[in-house]
Design a protein around this motif. Structure first.
Motif, PDB file in Angstrom:
ATOM      1  N   THR A 218       0.827  -1.207   0.000  1.00  0.00           N
ATOM      2  CA  THR A 218       0.000   0.000   0.000  1.00  0.00           C
ATOM      3  C   THR A 218       0.859   1.254   0.000  1.00  0.00           C
ATOM      4  O   THR A 218       0.643   2.177  -0.804  1.00  0.00           O
ATOM      5  CB  THR A 218      -0.941   0.003   1.217  1.00  0.00           C
ATOM      6  OG1 THR A 218      -1.784  -1.151   1.169  1.00  0.00           O
ATOM      7  CG2 THR A 218      -1.814   1.255   1.224  1.00  0.00           C
ATOM      8  N   LEU A 219       1.842   1.313   0.899  1.00  0.00           N
ATOM      9  CA  LEU A 219       2.730   2.476   0.948  1.00  0.00           C
ATOM     10  C   LEU A 219       3.517   2.618  -0.354  1.00  0.00           C
ATOM     11  O   LEU A 219       3.667   3.726  -0.875  1.00  0.00           O
ATOM     12  CB  LEU A 219       3.697   2.341   2.127  1.00  0.00           C
ATOM     13  CG  LEU A 219       3.128   2.550   3.529  1.00  0.00           C
ATOM     14  CD1 LEU A 219       4.199   2.311   4.578  1.00  0.00           C
ATOM     15  CD2 LEU A 219       2.545   3.946   3.682  1.00  0.00           C
ATOM     16  N   GLY A 220       4.005   1.495  -0.869  1.00  0.00           N
ATOM     17  CA  GLY A 220       4.758   1.548  -2.118  1.00  0.00           C
ATOM     18  C   GLY A 220       3.921   2.060  -3.274  1.00  0.00           C
ATOM     19  O   GLY A 220       4.403   2.840  -4.108  1.00  0.00           O
ATOM     20  N   THR A 221       2.673   1.642  -3.337  1.00  0.00           N
ATOM     21  CA  THR A 221       1.775   2.101  -4.404  1.00  0.00           C
ATOM     22  C   THR A 221       1.504   3.588  -4.289  1.00  0.00           C
ATOM     23  O   THR A 221       1.552   4.330  -5.288  1.00  0.00           O
ATOM     24  CB  THR A 221       0.455   1.323  -4.357  1.00  0.00           C
ATOM     25  OG1 THR A 221       0.723  -0.075  -4.488  1.00  0.00           O
ATOM     26  CG2 THR A 221      -0.474   1.765  -5.477  1.00  0.00           C
ATOM     27  N   ILE A 222       1.210   4.042  -3.081  1.00  0.00           N
ATOM     28  CA  ILE A 222       0.938   5.470  -2.878  1.00  0.00           C
ATOM     29  C   ILE A 222       2.174   6.301  -3.223  1.00  0.00           C
ATOM     30  O   ILE A 222       2.079   7.329  -3.904  1.00  0.00           O
ATOM     31  CB  ILE A 222       0.493   5.726  -1.426  1.00  0.00           C
ATOM     32  CG1 ILE A 222      -0.854   5.059  -1.169  1.00  0.00           C
ATOM     33  CG2 ILE A 222       0.408   7.222  -1.139  1.00  0.00           C
ATOM     34  CD1 ILE A 222      -1.308   5.130   0.267  1.00  0.00           C
TER      35      ILE A 222
END
Length: 290
Positions: A218-222
């Motif tokens: 999730t953090l990587g995508t954001i």
């Protein structure tokens, strides 16, 4: 009754600072962007309501289409790689190097995380330029030099590579902390039953880190959808539109064309796209947990 009311007041006071910060710097800006996306606004004059004109213009804008495709390519090229590398490195450090050497490796890999993206972009632009160190090494190995940042086929690859190099240390620390929370008794029991380290990794480590993996993805995508300074400093979105991203398109529309309304419309597109991807990730990880 008085004690419950006192506890409720204490709870409200406890979360109030965070609530005010989130409301001020997250919720209100999103609502303002949503409003400005339906207006023609150049900062110098009051916004004028134009309805869906910005969104209609966005569907016909080749730069928006190119930047959306490039942002998706960048996300696909960075998130799986940095997730896999950080997980594997964390597992190896937790299994084999728990002493000072492991701490040194974690610290060394975390240095790019705390380094400024502008500094990182400048450093790698120097390393990857046609006469840079990378090409000198290739020539020393009798390999042809590569125009890393000037070729359409290699520019996006180079930016993805640098982004992974910068972020992998951050996710490594998260995975390492998650692995440390797994009871060692599970590994000891598996080893007694004759399980190999690879079997322990797939049967114990990986299933136990589902929530951590969800956080990392999730953090990587954001972060991938928000990438700007690295691309701006290394390629400026070029060559052509090969590395043009959504945030770079928003920046150009807002601060070069002074079209804040149109920039807000593109920002809302990015916001909705991230929400959609996050919803898909939640469904995927929920199905994996069942």
């Amino acid at each position: 009754m008085i004690n419950r009311r006192k506890e409720a007041i204490q709870g409200i006071l406890y979360v109030l600072p965070s609530f005010v910060l989130i409301l001020t710097f997250a919720v209100i800006p999103i609502l303002m962007s949503g409003f400005f996306s339906f207006t023609q606004y150049n900062v110098m004059q009051p916004p004028q309501w134009i309805g869906l004109d910005n969104y209609i213009r966005m569907t016909k804008d080749p730069y928006v289409k190119a930047s959306l495709v490039n942002t998706v390519i960048f996300t696909i090229g960075t998130v799986p790689v940095q997730t896999f590398l950080s997980l594997v490195i964390a597992a190896v450090l937790a299994e084999m190097f728990r002493g000072h050497f492991g701490g040194f490796v974690k610290s060394a890999l975390f240095v790019p995380v705390i380094a400024s993206a502008i500094l990182v972009g400048t450093l790698w632009s120097f390393l990857l330029n046609p006469r840079g160190i990378v090409n000198l090494i290739l020539q020393a190995l009798n390999l042809p030099a590569v125009n890393w940042l000037g070729g359409k086929a290699t520019a996006m690859f180079s930016v993805c590579l640098v982004s992974v190099w910068k972020n992998v240390g951050y996710f490594l620390v998260i995975y390492y902390a998650g692995i440390m929370d797994i009871p060692r008794s599970q590994y000891e029991a598996a080893k007694v039953d004759g399980a190999s380290p690879i079997q322990c990794f797939f049967r114990i480590t990986l299933p136990s880190l589902k929530s951590v993996t969800y956080l990392v993805v999730t953090l990587g995508t954001i972060w991938s959808f928000q990438v700007f300074d690295l691309v701006y400093n290394m390629t400026g979105g070029g060559p052509g539109t090969a590395t043009q991203t959504l945030v770079l398109t928003i920046y150009n529309a807002a601060f070069k064309e002074y079209s804040m309304g149109y920039a807000s419309a593109v920002a809302m597109l990015m916001f909705l796209f991230v929400l959609l991807i996050n919803a898909i990730q939640k469904i995927f990880f929920r199905e994996k947990e069942v």
